[in-house]
Design a protein around this motif. Sequence first.
Motif, PDB file in Angstrom:
ATOM      1  N   SER A  26    -131.262  25.792-119.061  1.00  8.19           N
ATOM      2  CA  SER A  26    -131.081  24.348-118.950  1.00  8.19           C
ATOM      3  C   SER A  26    -130.363  23.749-120.160  1.00  8.19           C
ATOM      4  N   ARG A  27    -130.294  24.512-121.272  1.00  8.73           N
ATOM      5  CA  ARG A  27    -129.710  23.979-122.495  1.00  8.73           C
ATOM      6  C   ARG A  27    -129.266  25.141-123.379  1.00  8.73           C
ATOM      7  N   VAL A  28    -128.185  24.941-124.130  1.00  4.51           N
ATOM      8  CA  VAL A  28    -127.727  25.920-125.108  1.00  4.51           C
ATOM      9  C   VAL A  28    -127.577  25.206-126.451  1.00  4.51           C
ATOM     10  N   ALA A  29    -127.985  25.893-127.509  1.00  2.10           N
ATOM     11  CA  ALA A  29    -127.844  25.352-128.857  1.00  2.10           C
ATOM     12  C   ALA A  29    -127.339  26.446-129.788  1.00  2.10           C
ATOM     13  N   ILE A  30    -126.424  26.067-130.658  1.00  3.81           N
ATOM     14  CA  ILE A  30    -125.918  26.970-131.696  1.00  3.81           C
ATOM     15  C   ILE A  30    -126.122  26.229-133.014  1.00  3.81           C
ATOM     16  N   PRO A  31    -127.276  26.432-133.656  1.00  8.15           N
ATOM     17  CA  PRO A  31    -127.598  25.662-134.859  1.00  8.15           C
ATOM     18  C   PRO A  31    -126.534  25.735-135.951  1.00  8.15           C
ATOM     19  N   SER A  32    -125.913  26.891-136.165  1.00  8.75           N
ATOM     20  CA  SER A  32    -124.925  27.034-137.240  1.00  8.75           C
ATOM     21  C   SER A  32    -123.678  26.182-137.005  1.00  8.75           C
ATOM     22  N   LEU A  33    -123.435  25.784-135.762  1.00  9.36           N
ATOM     23  CA  LEU A  33    -122.247  24.978-135.437  1.00  9.36           C
ATOM     24  C   LEU A  33    -122.598  23.540-135.051  1.00  9.36           C
ATOM     25  N   GLY A  34    -123.885  23.225-134.988  1.00  8.99           N
ATOM     26  CA  GLY A  34    -124.287  21.879-134.578  1.00  8.99           C
ATOM     27  C   GLY A  34    -124.118  21.632-133.090  1.00  8.99           C
ATOM     28  N   VAL A  35    -124.067  22.693-132.291  1.00 11.95           N
ATOM     29  CA  VAL A  35    -123.916  22.556-130.841  1.00 11.95           C
ATOM     30  C   VAL A  35    -125.296  22.432-130.205  1.00 11.95           C
ATOM     31  N   ASP A  36    -125.451  21.477-129.317  1.00 11.16           N
ATOM     32  CA  ASP A  36    -126.682  21.297-128.537  1.00 11.16           C
ATOM     33  C   ASP A  36    -126.261  20.632-127.238  1.00 11.16           C
ATOM     34  N   SER A  37    -126.261  21.393-126.158  1.00 11.47           N
ATOM     35  CA  SER A  37    -125.717  20.894-124.895  1.00 11.47           C
ATOM     36  C   SER A  37    -126.625  21.219-123.722  1.00 11.47           C
ATOM     37  N   PRO A  38    -126.802  20.239-122.827  1.00  6.08           N
ATOM     38  CA  PRO A  38    -127.428  20.587-121.552  1.00  6.08           C
ATOM     39  C   PRO A  38    -126.465  21.502-120.805  1.00  6.08           C
ATOM     40  N   LEU A  39    -126.992  22.228-119.824  1.00  4.93           N
ATOM     41  CA  LEU A  39    -126.150  23.128-119.037  1.00  4.93           C
ATOM     42  C   LEU A  39    -126.094  22.678-117.585  1.00  4.93           C
ATOM     43  N   MET A  40    -124.882  22.630-117.053  1.00  3.31           N
ATOM     44  CA  MET A  40    -124.714  22.428-115.619  1.00  3.31           C
ATOM     45  C   MET A  40    -124.566  23.805-114.990  1.00  3.31           C
ATOM     46  N   ARG A  41    -124.782  23.883-113.699  1.00  3.67           N
ATOM     47  CA  ARG A  41    -124.604  25.153-112.996  1.00  3.67           C
ATOM     48  C   ARG A  41    -123.197  25.216-112.427  1.00  3.67           C
ATOM     49  N   LEU A  42    -122.574  26.379-112.578  1.00  2.00           N
ATOM     50  CA  LEU A  42    -121.210  26.589-112.110  1.00  2.00           C
ATOM     51  C   LEU A  42    -121.183  27.716-111.087  1.00  2.00           C
ATOM     52  N   GLY A  43    -120.258  27.614-110.153  1.00  2.57           N
ATOM     53  CA  GLY A  43    -120.068  28.649-109.148  1.00  2.57           C
ATOM     54  C   GLY A  43    -118.649  29.168-109.225  1.00  2.57           C
ATOM     55  N   ARG A  44    -118.047  29.358-108.045  1.00  3.78           N
ATOM     56  CA  ARG A  44    -116.659  29.810-107.975  1.00  3.78           C
ATOM     57  C   ARG A  44    -115.829  28.793-107.212  1.00  3.78           C
ATOM     58  N   ASN A  45    -114.564  28.763-107.554  1.00  5.09           N
ATOM     59  CA  ASN A  45    -113.598  27.942-106.836  1.00  5.09           C
ATOM     60  C   ASN A  45    -113.163  28.686-105.575  1.00  5.09           C
ATOM     61  N   GLY A  46    -112.427  28.011-104.723  1.00  2.05           N
ATOM     62  CA  GLY A  46    -111.931  28.611-103.489  1.00  2.05           C
ATOM     63  C   GLY A  46    -111.073  29.839-103.711  1.00  2.05           C
ATOM     64  N   ASP A  47    -110.401  29.915-104.881  1.00  2.00           N
ATOM     65  CA  ASP A  47    -109.549  31.074-105.174  1.00  2.00           C
ATOM     66  C   ASP A  47    -110.321  32.185-105.904  1.00  2.00           C
ATOM     67  N   GLU A  48    -111.655  32.059-105.927  1.00  2.00           N
ATOM     68  CA  GLU A  48    -112.555  33.045-106.522  1.00  2.00           C
ATOM     69  C   GLU A  48    -112.579  33.044-108.044  1.00  2.00           C
ATOM     70  N   THR A  49    -111.873  32.114-108.695  1.00  2.00           N
ATOM     71  CA  THR A  49    -112.016  31.979-110.139  1.00  2.00           C
ATOM     72  C   THR A  49    -113.342  31.278-110.424  1.00  2.00           C
ATOM     73  N   VAL A  50    -113.864  31.506-111.610  1.00  2.00           N
ATOM     74  CA  VAL A  50    -115.119  30.878-112.014  1.00  2.00           C
ATOM     75  C   VAL A  50    -114.843  29.420-112.372  1.00  2.00           C
ATOM     76  N   GLN A  51    -115.710  28.548-111.904  1.00  2.00           N
ATOM     77  CA  GLN A  51    -115.589  27.132-112.240  1.00  2.00           C
ATOM     78  C   GLN A  51    -115.813  26.915-113.732  1.00  2.00           C
ATOM     79  N   VAL A  52    -115.252  25.850-114.223  1.00  2.00           N
ATOM     80  CA  VAL A  52    -115.529  25.380-115.572  1.00  2.00           C
ATOM     81  C   VAL A  52    -116.050  23.952-115.436  1.00  2.00           C
TER      82      VAL A  52
END
Length: 168
Positions: A26-52
Amino acid sequence: MLLGACTPGGGTGKAIGGPAQAEEPSRVAIPSLGVDSPLMRLGRNGDETVQVPPPEKGMTAGWYRGSAKPGTRGAAVIIGHNATRDGKAVFHDLHKIKEGDVIDVERGDGKVLHFTVTGTEKAAKSAFPTRKVYGETQEKALRLVTCAGDLDADGHPVENLIVYAKLA
């Protein structure tokens, strides 16, 4: 075909939302970089690439739900933007991460898992190490993926930066 983050056309699919289940991140944090983010769920696009994550959610990373759940055997893959038209994004400083740094992943049940960075790799999008990033592994692994490198003629970064980590 699984490709890395910021693939041209790869970010146009709709991200899958909703609250994380108990073992989903549900969340990712990287203390050394000051990153703290909730996580959304990603799937695949119609062309089978991974969503961003969509560009308007540049400060939010996403967990590719086709990858392992963090803390289970396999590679859990979290994708985030380096930058958007609006400026810096969640993984803007990811290039500064070092071997031994800690990445914390909180699950839907509140448990926090601590991963240790084992290495990084820059790869041309045309030679993205799909099997190494998304393939089976015996360890409980984490992969962070973002854009990197110079821009092509269409304004898309030509490389991906991949961070490799394992459960501490």
